[in-house]
Design an enzyme around this catalytic site. Structure first.
Site, PDB file in Angstrom:
ATOM      1  N   CYS A 142       0.804  -1.229   0.000  1.00  0.00           N
ATOM      2  CA  CYS A 142       0.000   0.000   0.000  1.00  0.00           C
ATOM      3  C   CYS A 142       0.837   1.279   0.000  1.00  0.00           C
ATOM      4  O   CYS A 142       0.575   2.198  -0.795  1.00  0.00           O
ATOM      5  CB  CYS A 142      -0.930   0.002   1.202  1.00  0.00           C
ATOM      6  SG  CYS A 142      -2.090  -1.386   1.240  1.00  0.00           S
ATOM      7  N   ARG A 177      15.125   1.425   3.656  1.00  0.00           N
ATOM      8  CA  ARG A 177      15.208   0.188   2.878  1.00  0.00           C
ATOM      9  C   ARG A 177      14.542  -0.960   3.633  1.00  0.00           C
ATOM     10  O   ARG A 177      15.016  -2.104   3.602  1.00  0.00           O
ATOM     11  CB  ARG A 177      16.653  -0.161   2.511  1.00  0.00           C
ATOM     12  CG  ARG A 177      16.707  -1.106   1.277  1.00  0.00           C
ATOM     13  CD  ARG A 177      18.119  -1.571   0.933  1.00  0.00           C
ATOM     14  NE  ARG A 177      19.007  -0.460   0.762  1.00  0.00           N
ATOM     15  CZ  ARG A 177      20.236  -0.395   1.272  1.00  0.00           C
ATOM     16  NH1 ARG A 177      20.718  -1.400   2.001  1.00  0.00           N
ATOM     17  NH2 ARG A 177      20.997   0.669   1.077  1.00  0.00           N
ATOM     18  N   SER A 178      13.460  -0.659   4.313  1.00  0.00           N
ATOM     19  CA  SER A 178      12.722  -1.720   4.987  1.00  0.00           C
ATOM     20  C   SER A 178      12.125  -2.659   3.950  1.00  0.00           C
ATOM     21  O   SER A 178      11.859  -2.273   2.802  1.00  0.00           O
ATOM     22  CB  SER A 178      11.601  -1.128   5.848  1.00  0.00           C
ATOM     23  OG  SER A 178      10.589  -0.577   5.028  1.00  0.00           O
ATOM     24  N   ASP A 200      20.208   3.445   3.330  1.00  0.00           N
ATOM     25  CA  ASP A 200      19.926   2.752   4.582  1.00  0.00           C
ATOM     26  C   ASP A 200      20.988   3.168   5.597  1.00  0.00           C
ATOM     27  O   ASP A 200      22.019   3.748   5.227  1.00  0.00           O
ATOM     28  CB  ASP A 200      19.965   1.234   4.336  1.00  0.00           C
ATOM     29  CG  ASP A 200      19.579   0.426   5.555  1.00  0.00           C
ATOM     30  OD1 ASP A 200      18.417   0.491   5.960  1.00  0.00           O
ATOM     31  OD2 ASP A 200      20.457  -0.269   6.103  1.00  0.00           O
ATOM     32  N   ILE A 201      20.772   2.859   6.857  1.00  0.00           N
ATOM     33  CA  ILE A 201      21.738   3.224   7.887  1.00  0.00           C
ATOM     34  C   ILE A 201      23.098   2.567   7.650  1.00  0.00           C
ATOM     35  O   ILE A 201      24.141   3.087   8.052  1.00  0.00           O
ATOM     36  CB  ILE A 201      21.195   2.854   9.290  1.00  0.00           C
ATOM     37  CG1 ILE A 201      22.060   3.477  10.380  1.00  0.00           C
ATOM     38  CG2 ILE A 201      21.085   1.339   9.462  1.00  0.00           C
ATOM     39  CD1 ILE A 201      21.467   3.364  11.765  1.00  0.00           C
TER      40      ILE A 201
END
Length: 303
Positions: A142, A177-178, A200-201
């Site tokens: 979603c 970047r989950s 990302d981290i």
């Protein structure tokens, strides 16, 4: 030229009337069951928002707040319940690889979030359909889908270009970047022709599909870049860092940039409006519209 602020409600309004109209014509209403098995205040806020907006569209919604130890059994029961049209789990539940197991437990026929391994495979291979006859579309997550709809609404997509190249020539940063939002969003944008810096981290990766490559073959390449190396190059910067402490430094932004935030907190500094041509502070209401569309699509496939 002054910055234009685009609110999520403006974009969501493109879908609201059609959704309400379709629901009103059904004798049986699609029913979504949401499972809240964590103490995340943002997940609870999303659950409350989901309930309100689904009701406004005439859709049935039931929120089940349960201990996470019961979630697997509850999902198995909902998968086989004929009165349940769609299933939504509010993540994170565990915040590790066990969440992926939960995502894969949801029956694809009821997965409104499109997080099951079946839909993941379709997304990352840029295969939009579930059948050879192309009568059933795969479900997309979603929030990534909401960001795509926002980009299309504000004119970032160029539909004069061939399919698969509507973002050709655009450089985009996605700061997140989950597996639920950031990575699938980067893949969707790369599949549409953009050069995407996935930040990302731990590192920065480039998601990109070469102009002469198959539409099913983007690549992800690790780099040694830092944010200050890539952000100034980007035509679009999309943030989704779920902590109030994080702020995208305005000084890094390219003049005229399109700035979009999908986090539950504001990731851009107030000064972003001095630099950006378009600023979208939230996509939440568009996410809910995509949730409604996904639920309707699954309901129609079931009937």
């Amino acid at each position: 030229m002054p910055c234009k602020v685009v609110l999520a409600a403006e974009v969501a309004s493109n879908y609201t009337a059609d959704i309400k109209s379709e629901v009103s014509q059904k004798s049986v209403k699609p029913r979504l069951v949401g499972f809240l098995a964590n103490d995340d205040p943002y997940a609870e806020k999303y659950a409350q928002s989901s309930s309100k907006h689904l009701a406004e569209a005439g859709l049935d919604f039931e929120l089940r707040q349960i201990p996470r130890s019961s979630l697997e059994a509850e999902l198995r029961e909902a998968n086989t319940d004929p009165d349940v049209s769609g299933i939504l789990v509010y993540y994170p539940v565990y915040g590790d690889e066990r969440d992926q197991k939960l995502q894969d437990m949801v029956d694809p026929a009821k997965d409104v979030e499109g997080l099951n391994v079946v839909y993941n495979g379709k997304l990352y291979s840029n295969d939009r359909y579930m059948d050879d006859g192309k009568t059933r579309k795969a479900i997309l997550p979603c929030t990534p889908l909401a960001v795509v709809k926002v980009l299309d609404h504000i004119g970032v997509y160029d539909h004069t270009l061939p399919y698969g190249d509507h973002l050709r020539g655009k450089t985009i940063a996605v700061v997140n970047r989950s597996e639920v939002v950031g990575r699938p969003l980067a893949a969707l944008l790369a599949n549409d022709g953009a050069k995407v810096y996935s930040i990302d981290i731990n590192d920065i990766q480039i998601f990109e599909r070469q102009a002469d490559a198959s539409i099913n073959s983007y690549t992800a390449t690790k780099t040694e870049f830092k944010a200050e190396d890539v952000i100034p190059q980007c035509d679009v910067v999309i943030t989704g860092v779920p902590t109030p402490a994080y702020k995208m430094p305005t000084v890094l932004l390219k003049p005229g940039v399109v700035a979009i935030n999908f986090a539950s907190v504001r990731n851009f500094e107030p000064e972003v409006k001095d630099v950006a041509s378009i600023y979208v502070p939230s996509v939440g209401k568009v996410t809910v519209s995509m949730l409604q569309r996904n639920l309707l699509r699954l309901f129609n496939y079931q009937h």
